[in-house]
Scaffold this motif. Structure first.
Motif, mmCIF file in Angstrom:
data_model
loop_
_atom_site.group_PDB
_atom_site.id
_atom_site.type_symbol
_atom_site.label_atom_id
_atom_site.label_comp_id
_atom_site.label_asym_id
_atom_site.label_seq_id
_atom_site.Cartn_x
_atom_site.Cartn_y
_atom_site.Cartn_z
ATOM 1 N N VAL A 41 0.801 -1.220 -0.006
ATOM 2 C CA VAL A 41 -0.028 -0.008 0.054
ATOM 3 C C VAL A 41 0.888 1.459 0.147
ATOM 4 N N ALA A 42 1.907 1.270 0.652
ATOM 5 C CA ALA A 42 2.797 2.146 0.718
ATOM 6 C C ALA A 42 3.517 2.770 -0.442
ATOM 7 N N ILE A 43 4.065 1.718 -1.181
ATOM 8 C CA ILE A 43 4.737 2.091 -2.388
ATOM 9 C C ILE A 43 4.095 2.765 -3.300
ATOM 10 N N PRO A 44 2.779 2.346 -3.689
ATOM 11 C CA PRO A 44 2.002 2.927 -4.853
ATOM 12 C C PRO A 44 1.532 4.323 -4.139
ATOM 13 N N SER A 45 1.128 4.560 -2.998
ATOM 14 C CA SER A 45 0.909 5.899 -2.468
ATOM 15 C C SER A 45 1.962 6.815 -2.638
ATOM 16 N N LEU A 46 3.264 6.343 -2.335
ATOM 17 C CA LEU A 46 4.377 7.283 -2.380
ATOM 18 C C LEU A 46 4.647 7.738 -3.764
ATOM 19 N N LEU A 47 4.568 6.728 -4.667
ATOM 20 C CA LEU A 47 4.751 6.894 -6.231
ATOM 21 C C LEU A 47 3.585 7.992 -6.671
ATOM 22 N N GLY A 48 2.510 7.697 -6.251
ATOM 23 C CA GLY A 48 1.438 8.862 -6.931
ATOM 24 C C GLY A 48 1.572 10.174 -6.265
ATOM 25 N N ILE A 49 2.195 10.323 -4.818
ATOM 26 C CA ILE A 49 2.544 11.510 -4.475
ATOM 27 C C ILE A 49 3.585 12.304 -5.176
ATOM 28 N N GLY A 50 4.664 11.438 -5.559
ATOM 29 C CA GLY A 50 5.925 11.597 -6.074
ATOM 30 C C GLY A 50 5.412 12.319 -7.495
ATOM 31 N N LEU A 51 4.693 11.486 -8.401
ATOM 32 C CA LEU A 51 4.118 11.856 -9.694
ATOM 33 C C LEU A 51 3.318 13.093 -9.712
ATOM 34 N N GLY A 52 2.392 13.175 -8.558
ATOM 35 C CA GLY A 52 1.535 14.380 -8.354
ATOM 36 C C GLY A 52 2.110 15.604 -8.231
ATOM 37 N N VAL A 53 3.182 15.620 -7.288
ATOM 38 C CA VAL A 53 3.950 16.789 -6.910
ATOM 39 C C VAL A 53 4.714 17.362 -8.133
ATOM 40 N N TRP A 54 5.149 16.437 -8.851
ATOM 41 C CA TRP A 54 6.155 16.751 -10.142
ATOM 42 C C TRP A 54 5.198 17.235 -11.297
ATOM 43 N N ILE A 55 3.922 16.883 -11.363
ATOM 44 C CA ILE A 55 2.979 17.387 -12.266
ATOM 45 C C ILE A 55 2.602 18.905 -11.802
ATOM 46 N N ASP A 56 2.153 18.674 -10.623
ATOM 47 C CA ASP A 56 1.733 19.993 -10.079
ATOM 48 C C ASP A 56 2.651 21.100 -10.195
ATOM 49 N N THR A 57 4.166 20.801 -10.247
ATOM 50 C CA THR A 57 5.203 21.929 -10.262
ATOM 51 C C THR A 57 5.267 22.216 -11.895
ATOM 52 N N HIS A 58 4.926 21.371 -12.741
ATOM 53 C CA HIS A 58 5.518 21.503 -13.953
ATOM 54 C C HIS A 58 4.096 21.961 -14.890
ATOM 55 N N ILE A 59 2.927 21.665 -14.658
ATOM 56 C CA ILE A 59 1.818 22.199 -15.261
ATOM 57 C C ILE A 59 0.964 22.629 -14.408
ATOM 58 N N GLN A 60 0.274 23.745 -14.822
ATOM 59 C CA GLN A 60 -0.690 24.552 -14.107
ATOM 60 C C GLN A 60 -2.120 24.015 -14.375
ATOM 61 N N SER A 61 -2.839 23.885 -13.223
ATOM 62 C CA SER A 61 -4.149 23.284 -13.429
ATOM 63 C C SER A 61 -4.940 23.430 -12.092
ATOM 64 N N LYS A 62 -6.172 23.757 -12.304
ATOM 65 C CA LYS A 62 -7.125 24.189 -11.139
ATOM 66 C C LYS A 62 -7.203 22.932 -10.193
ATOM 67 N N TYR A 63 -6.917 21.570 -10.573
ATOM 68 C CA TYR A 63 -6.921 20.437 -9.799
ATOM 69 C C TYR A 63 -5.502 19.841 -9.156
#
Length: 92
Positions: A41-63
């Motif tokens: 459970v921990a590894i997919p959660s951490l991978l999702g957080i890491g990818l999400g942070v990367w997307i949030d810093t590189h792409i502007q979105s209201k979500y």
């Protein structure tokens, strides 16, 4: 001490030792399964957080991609943990 009484004592002690060994293996198996479920459970959660942070810093979105991918990672992790527990339960 007669021979039958001696054999009965040996048999009782042997059965007790074998039972203790089986229970010890079950305890270690349970702890191992607990760890495997946690990591699955921990590894997919951490991978999702890491990818999400990367997307949030590189792409502007209201979500918030971090939040969405965290939820997806937890869901995938729970499905993965359920799969492993079901597989181990069937093998016994």
């Amino acid at each position: 001490m007669d021979k039958k009484n001696f054999q009965r004592q040996i048999s009782t002690k042997s059965d007790r030792k074998l039972k203790a060994r089986r229970e010890a293996k079950n305890i270690w198996f349970g702890l191992g399964m607990f760890g495997m479920v946690g990591w699955s459970v921990a590894i997919p959660s951490l991978l999702g957080i890491g990818l999400g942070v990367w997307i949030d810093t590189h792409i502007q979105s209201k979500y918030s991609w971090t939040l969405m991918l965290l939820v997806i990672g937890v869901a995938l992790g729970c499905f993965n943990a359920w799969y492993w527990i079901a597989k181990e339960s069937q093998s016994d």
